[in-house]
Enzyme design. Sequence first.
Site, mmCIF file in Angstrom:
data_model
loop_
_atom_site.group_PDB
_atom_site.id
_atom_site.type_symbol
_atom_site.label_atom_id
_atom_site.label_comp_id
_atom_site.label_asym_id
_atom_site.label_seq_id
_atom_site.Cartn_x
_atom_site.Cartn_y
_atom_site.Cartn_z
ATOM 1 N N ARG A 80 12.879 -1.865 10.495
ATOM 2 C CA ARG A 80 11.708 -1.488 11.301
ATOM 3 C C ARG A 80 11.624 -2.361 12.537
ATOM 4 N NH1 ARG A 80 6.237 -0.405 7.950
ATOM 5 N NH2 ARG A 80 5.442 -1.335 9.863
ATOM 6 N N ARG A 104 -8.262 1.264 10.239
ATOM 7 C CA ARG A 104 -7.897 -0.128 10.524
ATOM 8 C C ARG A 104 -8.943 -0.803 11.389
ATOM 9 N NH1 ARG A 104 -2.065 0.583 9.570
ATOM 10 N NH2 ARG A 104 -0.911 -1.344 9.861
ATOM 11 N N LYS A 123 0.825 -1.215 0.000
ATOM 12 C CA LYS A 123 0.000 0.000 0.000
ATOM 13 C C LYS A 123 0.860 1.266 0.000
ATOM 14 C CE LYS A 123 -2.047 -0.880 3.922
ATOM 15 N NZ LYS A 123 -1.257 -2.071 4.340
ATOM 16 N N ARG A 133 0.777 -8.859 13.709
ATOM 17 C CA ARG A 133 0.152 -7.849 12.838
ATOM 18 C C ARG A 133 -0.794 -8.497 11.838
ATOM 19 N NH1 ARG A 133 5.384 -5.428 10.906
ATOM 20 N NH2 ARG A 133 4.204 -4.139 9.482
ATOM 21 N N ARG A 150 11.834 -6.575 4.046
ATOM 22 C CA ARG A 150 11.826 -5.157 4.412
ATOM 23 C C ARG A 150 12.554 -4.932 5.740
ATOM 24 N NH1 ARG A 150 5.943 -2.571 4.796
ATOM 25 N NH2 ARG A 150 5.928 -3.642 6.779
HETATM 26 P P1 AMP Z 1 1.949 0.399 9.122
HETATM 27 O O1 AMP Z 1 3.185 1.137 8.725
HETATM 28 O O2 AMP Z 1 0.715 0.965 8.453
HETATM 29 O O3 AMP Z 1 2.057 -1.085 8.932
HETATM 30 O O4 AMP Z 1 1.741 0.661 10.686
HETATM 31 C C1 AMP Z 1 2.716 0.281 11.631
HETATM 32 C C2 AMP Z 1 2.081 0.201 13.022
HETATM 33 O O5 AMP Z 1 1.566 1.486 13.378
HETATM 34 C C3 AMP Z 1 0.895 -0.746 13.139
HETATM 35 O O6 AMP Z 1 1.288 -2.082 13.374
HETATM 36 C C4 AMP Z 1 0.154 -0.149 14.333
HETATM 37 O O7 AMP Z 1 0.812 -0.452 15.546
HETATM 38 C C5 AMP Z 1 0.336 1.347 14.079
HETATM 39 N N1 AMP Z 1 -0.752 1.915 13.239
HETATM 40 C C6 AMP Z 1 -0.638 2.456 11.988
HETATM 41 N N2 AMP Z 1 -1.826 2.885 11.546
HETATM 42 C C7 AMP Z 1 -2.724 2.611 12.519
HETATM 43 C C8 AMP Z 1 -4.131 2.787 12.648
HETATM 44 N N3 AMP Z 1 -4.874 3.351 11.660
HETATM 45 N N4 AMP Z 1 -4.719 2.375 13.802
HETATM 46 C C9 AMP Z 1 -3.999 1.827 14.804
HETATM 47 N N5 AMP Z 1 -2.679 1.607 14.744
HETATM 48 C C10 AMP Z 1 -2.033 1.997 13.609
#
Ligand code: AMP
Length: 187
Positions: A133, A88, A13, A144, A127
């Site tokens: 990360r 989410r 994404k 996740r 990644r």
């Molecule tokens: P991502 O980079 O989108 O995979 O997000 C990394 C982490 O940030 C996730 O595993 C969550 O811990 C947190 N996170 C990102 N976006 C959200 C969201 N919309 N709601 C809750 N937690 C989020």
Amino acid sequence: MNIILLGAPGAGKGTQGDILAKRVGLPKIATGDLLRAAVKAGTLLGQQAQSYMDRGLLVPDEIILGLIEEKLGSKDARHGAIMDGFPRTIAQAEAVDGFLSSRGDQIDSVVAFEIQDETLIRRMIGRAGEEGRSDDTSDAIRKRLQVYREQTAPLLQFYEERGVMARIDATGSVDEVAASVAKAIPS
Ligand code: AMP
């Protein structure tokens, strides 16, 4: 125009959001990137979010909704935005509907990235090596994916029922997936 990119972590994404943002001229709002920047800057919000992120759990809605409303309310996003990694949960989806409708706006399109778990895991492990990360460890990755299935996947039905969702195959190359996104969201 407000667009949501919906899909499991590792589905691509972020990369596709950047390509789409350039093509349609809208800002991309990625809550994960915003949170990582807050963690790096050591802000209170970052400190509150970090332990959830490191464990692969969702950050509480109050924190996320404050962030997203600030971004969606900014001048950059006056013509809309591309949301990556948000919403989410159903609660987040309902909250953003309320926020947008208060200014006569709405979610126009949702692109759902479809991909097998094995491919996701392979991509996330790759990644981890490249980006370092802290939530790309195998325990956090597993968590996740579980959180995605339990809390985020119900959004597929939520948006399907509204008739705003296009499903795309997210397994191909970056160019192939970009072409599918372009079909779903023509310029
Ligand atoms: P991502 O980079 O989108 O995979 O997000 C990394 C982490 O940030 C996730 O595993 C969550 O811990 C947190 N996170 C990102 N976006 C959200 C969201 N919309 N709601 C809750 N937690 C989020």
